[in-house]
Design an enzyme around this catalytic site. Structure first.
Site, PDB file in Angstrom:
ATOM      1  N   GLY A 165      -7.508 133.384 -12.745  1.00  0.00           N
ATOM      2  CA  GLY A 165      -7.175 134.016 -14.019  1.00  0.00           C
ATOM      3  C   GLY A 165      -8.418 134.379 -14.818  1.00  0.00           C
ATOM      4  O   GLY A 165      -9.548 134.194 -14.364  1.00  0.00           O
ATOM      5  N   LEU A 202      -8.371 128.613 -14.461  1.00  0.00           N
ATOM      6  CA  LEU A 202      -9.197 129.831 -14.394  1.00  0.00           C
ATOM      7  C   LEU A 202      -9.724 130.118 -12.975  1.00  0.00           C
ATOM      8  O   LEU A 202     -10.725 130.813 -12.828  1.00  0.00           O
ATOM      9  CB  LEU A 202     -10.365 129.767 -15.403  1.00  0.00           C
ATOM     10  CG  LEU A 202      -9.943 129.605 -16.871  1.00  0.00           C
ATOM     11  CD1 LEU A 202     -11.184 129.480 -17.770  1.00  0.00           C
ATOM     12  CD2 LEU A 202      -9.083 130.780 -17.330  1.00  0.00           C
ATOM     13  N   TYR A 208       2.828 130.134   2.068  1.00  0.00           N
ATOM     14  CA  TYR A 208       3.058 130.497   0.658  1.00  0.00           C
ATOM     15  C   TYR A 208       4.553 130.428   0.335  1.00  0.00           C
ATOM     16  O   TYR A 208       4.978 129.718  -0.589  1.00  0.00           O
ATOM     17  CB  TYR A 208       2.486 131.894   0.391  1.00  0.00           C
ATOM     18  CG  TYR A 208       2.915 132.500  -0.927  1.00  0.00           C
ATOM     19  CD1 TYR A 208       2.663 131.857  -2.132  1.00  0.00           C
ATOM     20  CD2 TYR A 208       3.593 133.726  -0.962  1.00  0.00           C
ATOM     21  CE1 TYR A 208       3.066 132.416  -3.336  1.00  0.00           C
ATOM     22  CE2 TYR A 208       3.995 134.292  -2.165  1.00  0.00           C
ATOM     23  CZ  TYR A 208       3.737 133.635  -3.352  1.00  0.00           C
ATOM     24  OH  TYR A 208       4.145 134.181  -4.537  1.00  0.00           O
ATOM     25  N   HIS A 256      -2.425 143.653  -3.910  1.00  0.00           N
ATOM     26  CA  HIS A 256      -1.272 144.423  -4.401  1.00  0.00           C
ATOM     27  C   HIS A 256      -1.612 145.915  -4.439  1.00  0.00           C
ATOM     28  O   HIS A 256      -2.707 146.303  -4.863  1.00  0.00           O
ATOM     29  CB  HIS A 256      -0.847 143.912  -5.783  1.00  0.00           C
ATOM     30  CG  HIS A 256      -0.334 142.498  -5.722  1.00  0.00           C
ATOM     31  ND1 HIS A 256      -0.405 141.616  -6.764  1.00  0.00           N
ATOM     32  CD2 HIS A 256       0.261 141.821  -4.705  1.00  0.00           C
ATOM     33  CE1 HIS A 256       0.117 140.451  -6.405  1.00  0.00           C
ATOM     34  NE2 HIS A 256       0.525 140.560  -5.159  1.00  0.00           N
ATOM     35  N   SER A 314      -1.303 132.036  -4.450  1.00  0.00           N
ATOM     36  CA  SER A 314      -0.287 133.016  -4.041  1.00  0.00           C
ATOM     37  C   SER A 314      -0.801 134.110  -3.108  1.00  0.00           C
ATOM     38  O   SER A 314      -0.305 135.231  -3.150  1.00  0.00           O
ATOM     39  CB  SER A 314       0.360 133.634  -5.282  1.00  0.00           C
ATOM     40  OG  SER A 314      -0.606 134.213  -6.115  1.00  0.00           O
TER      41      SER A 314
HETATM   42  N1  LIG Z   1       2.299 139.242  -8.880  1.00  0.00           N
HETATM   43  C1  LIG Z   1       3.360 139.357  -8.081  1.00  0.00           C
HETATM   44  O1  LIG Z   1       3.695 140.451  -7.605  1.00  0.00           O
HETATM   45  C2  LIG Z   1       4.205 138.136  -7.756  1.00  0.00           C
HETATM   46  C3  LIG Z   1       5.328 138.297  -6.937  1.00  0.00           C
HETATM   47  C4  LIG Z   1       6.112 137.185  -6.652  1.00  0.00           C
HETATM   48  C5  LIG Z   1       5.803 135.955  -7.191  1.00  0.00           C
HETATM   49  N2  LIG Z   1       4.692 135.817  -7.956  1.00  0.00           N
HETATM   50  C6  LIG Z   1       4.381 134.480  -8.495  1.00  0.00           C
HETATM   51  O2  LIG Z   1       4.125 134.622  -9.876  1.00  0.00           O
HETATM   52  C7  LIG Z   1       3.154 133.686 -10.295  1.00  0.00           C
HETATM   53  C8  LIG Z   1       2.040 134.404 -11.022  1.00  0.00           C
HETATM   54  O3  LIG Z   1       1.457 135.383 -10.171  1.00  0.00           O
HETATM   55  P1  LIG Z   1       0.232 136.251 -10.678  1.00  0.00           P
HETATM   56  O4  LIG Z   1       0.237 137.509  -9.913  1.00  0.00           O
HETATM   57  O5  LIG Z   1       0.246 136.273 -12.150  1.00  0.00           O
HETATM   58  O6  LIG Z   1      -0.980 135.349 -10.157  1.00  0.00           O
HETATM   59  P2  LIG Z   1      -2.405 135.114 -10.859  1.00  0.00           P
HETATM   60  O7  LIG Z   1      -3.294 134.597  -9.777  1.00  0.00           O
HETATM   61  O8  LIG Z   1      -2.823 136.313 -11.615  1.00  0.00           O
HETATM   62  O9  LIG Z   1      -2.093 133.963 -11.892  1.00  0.00           O
HETATM   63  C9  LIG Z   1      -2.031 132.606 -11.541  1.00  0.00           C
HETATM   64  C10 LIG Z   1      -2.769 131.815 -12.606  1.00  0.00           C
HETATM   65  O10 LIG Z   1      -2.633 130.422 -12.305  1.00  0.00           O
HETATM   66  C11 LIG Z   1      -3.899 129.799 -12.491  1.00  0.00           C
HETATM   67  N3  LIG Z   1      -3.898 128.598 -11.639  1.00  0.00           N
HETATM   68  C12 LIG Z   1      -3.887 128.522 -10.291  1.00  0.00           C
HETATM   69  N4  LIG Z   1      -3.866 127.237  -9.890  1.00  0.00           N
HETATM   70  C13 LIG Z   1      -3.853 126.469 -11.027  1.00  0.00           C
HETATM   71  C14 LIG Z   1      -3.820 125.077 -11.279  1.00  0.00           C
HETATM   72  N5  LIG Z   1      -3.773 124.187 -10.279  1.00  0.00           N
HETATM   73  N6  LIG Z   1      -3.771 124.662 -12.551  1.00  0.00           N
HETATM   74  C15 LIG Z   1      -3.805 125.554 -13.582  1.00  0.00           C
HETATM   75  N7  LIG Z   1      -3.846 126.892 -13.405  1.00  0.00           N
HETATM   76  C16 LIG Z   1      -3.870 127.337 -12.134  1.00  0.00           C
HETATM   77  C17 LIG Z   1      -4.917 130.842 -12.096  1.00  0.00           C
HETATM   78  O11 LIG Z   1      -6.195 130.627 -12.633  1.00  0.00           O
HETATM   79  C18 LIG Z   1      -4.258 132.106 -12.663  1.00  0.00           C
HETATM   80  O12 LIG Z   1      -4.647 132.337 -13.994  1.00  0.00           O
HETATM   81  C19 LIG Z   1       2.700 132.946  -9.049  1.00  0.00           C
HETATM   82  O13 LIG Z   1       3.393 131.722  -9.002  1.00  0.00           O
HETATM   83  C20 LIG Z   1       3.134 133.848  -7.921  1.00  0.00           C
HETATM   84  O14 LIG Z   1       3.417 133.111  -6.756  1.00  0.00           O
HETATM   85  C21 LIG Z   1       3.893 136.875  -8.262  1.00  0.00           C
END
Ligand SMILES: NC(=O)c1ccc[n+]([C@@H]2O[C@H](COP(=O)([O-])OP(=O)(O)OC[C@H]3O[C@@H](n4cnc5c(N)ncnc54)[C@H](O)[C@@H]3O)[C@@H](O)[C@H]2O)c1
Length: 332
Positions: free
Chosen positions: A37, A34, A142, A188, A78
């Site tokens: 998230g 969290l 990253y 974003h 990220s």
């Molecule tokens: N959103 C995009 O446009 C995009 C683009 C390319 C890649 N990604 C990749 O997709 C994935 C999800 O991205 P997102 O936009 O949903 O990010 P987000 O930050 O909304 O979701 C990431 C979730 O991981 C949880 N988290 C982080 N570290 C943690 C840990 N050590 N243990 C448990 N939970 C943990 C956070 O609390 C969060 O709920 C990431 O790996 C990101 O690198 C996203």
């Protein structure tokens, strides 16, 4: 029915994917600390365990007690800018934490992994659309940490038989009926536009002098529901009798195969909200390549995937509809 652990299932991509897995009849356990998230984003029907995928004891116990069969590894740090300022956090969480997860999985015999990677592994590409064979030259920690974990999956496949699909997403956007995008800080463009509207300030577009038709960056937007569909297909491809992951780790780009400039996205947002949106051109952000557009041909060939919601207006419109019910984002 497959028992799937979704790391980061309280985040944007993970929650929408968990929702799609539940709708497809799978059993979903979410592991999320969290940090970025939202508890309220975890879909009903998924069991949330608050903790880190980098905590060996927690993960091993969770995988064993929940009888997990496959892992969708979405959780990560990220933020590009943060990764440049504090690379240690990125290597510790995304690489060392990721290996802890893989080791826990190996210990309890879970050998199916789908990994959220990123276009950031390519850095500044020589050509577009970018294919998976393009050189990997990340220009920030990253992207470097994502490349490192991808590398681990390639070697785990060879040595330990881990079946994995790595999906390199380009720009994910849009929302489902219940779930949308809410990051703090928001880097974003689409949610940043809505945040600016709500705050009554102009949208900042980073850079107006790129070598693109209108001078602003061009990105490939994929609807988050299409991404969730790719995750479902990828998990299926890791099944024990599936030929596709039998010979090693699979890597696929995910994008629409076409790009939109920042100003085109802004124009789509104006059509969706029905009024003009003031904007200003700010300085370029460090490490933003001019154009990032995916070739998603391999995802089509291997996963039978194609985007079903490619229209920019549909993507932006779904995000706006969600935002209307969640002004300022989630409540927690
Ligand atoms: N959103 C995009 O446009 C995009 C683009 C390319 C890649 N990604 C990749 O997709 C994935 C999800 O991205 P997102 O936009 O949903 O990010 P987000 O930050 O909304 O979701 C990431 C979730 O991981 C949880 N988290 C982080 N570290 C943690 C840990 N050590 N243990 C448990 N939970 C943990 C956070 O609390 C969060 O709920 C990431 O790996 C990101 O690198 C996203």
């Amino acid at each position: 029915m497959t028992k799937v652990l979704v790391t980061g299932g309280a985040g944007y991509v993970g929650s929408v994917s968990a929702e799609a897995f539940l709708e497809a009849g799978h059993d979903v356990v979410v592991l999320d600390d969290l940090t970025t998230g939202h508890r309220s984003a975890v879909p009903q029907g998924a069991r949330l365990h608050v903790g880190s995928y980098g905590d060996s004891a927690t993960v091993t116990r969770l995988l064993a007690t929940e009888n997990v069969e496959a892992i969708l590894h979405c959780a990560a740090r990220s933020l590009v800018g943060e990764s440049i300022e504090d690379p240690a956090r990125y290597f510790r969480d995304n690489v060392a934490g990721g290996i802890t997860l893989l080791e826990a999985a190996r210990e309890v015999g879970v050998d199916r992994v789908v990994f959220s990677s990123t276009a950031a592994v390519y850095g500044v590409p020589d050509a577009t659309p970018i294919t998976e064979d393009a050189p990997l030259r990340p220009i920030n920690p990253y992207g470097e940490t994502k490349r490192a974990f991808e590398g681990a999956l390639l070697w785990y496949a060879r040595a330990y038989g881990t079946r994995s699909v790595t999906l390199r997403y380009f720009n994910v956007a849009g929302a489902t009926h219940a779930l949308g995008e809410d990051h703090d800080p928001e880097t974003h463009l689409i949610p940043a536009i809505f945040g600016a509207i709500e705050a009554g300030r102009p949208v900042t577009v980073f850079g107006g002098d790129y070598p693109t038709p209108d001078g602003t960056c061009v990105r490939d937007y994929i609807h988050v529901a299409d991404l969730a569909d790719a995750h479902l297909r990828a998990i299926e491809a890791t099944a024990r009798d599936d030929e596709r992951t039998a010979r090693g780790a699979v890597i696929c780009n995910l994008g629409n195969g076409g790009g939109f400039s920042n100003l085109e996205v802004l124009a789509a947002a104006e059509r969706v909200v029905g009024h003009t949106i003031p904007h200003e051109i700010g300085p370029r952000r460090t490490g933003d390549p001019p154009v990032l557009v995916a070739s998603a041909a391999r995802a089509g060939e291997i996963l039978g995937w194609r985007p079903h919601r490619p229209s920019l207006d549909e993507i932006v419109g779904s995000a706006w509809t969600w935002r209307q019910g969640h002004r300022g984002g989630y409540s927690d």
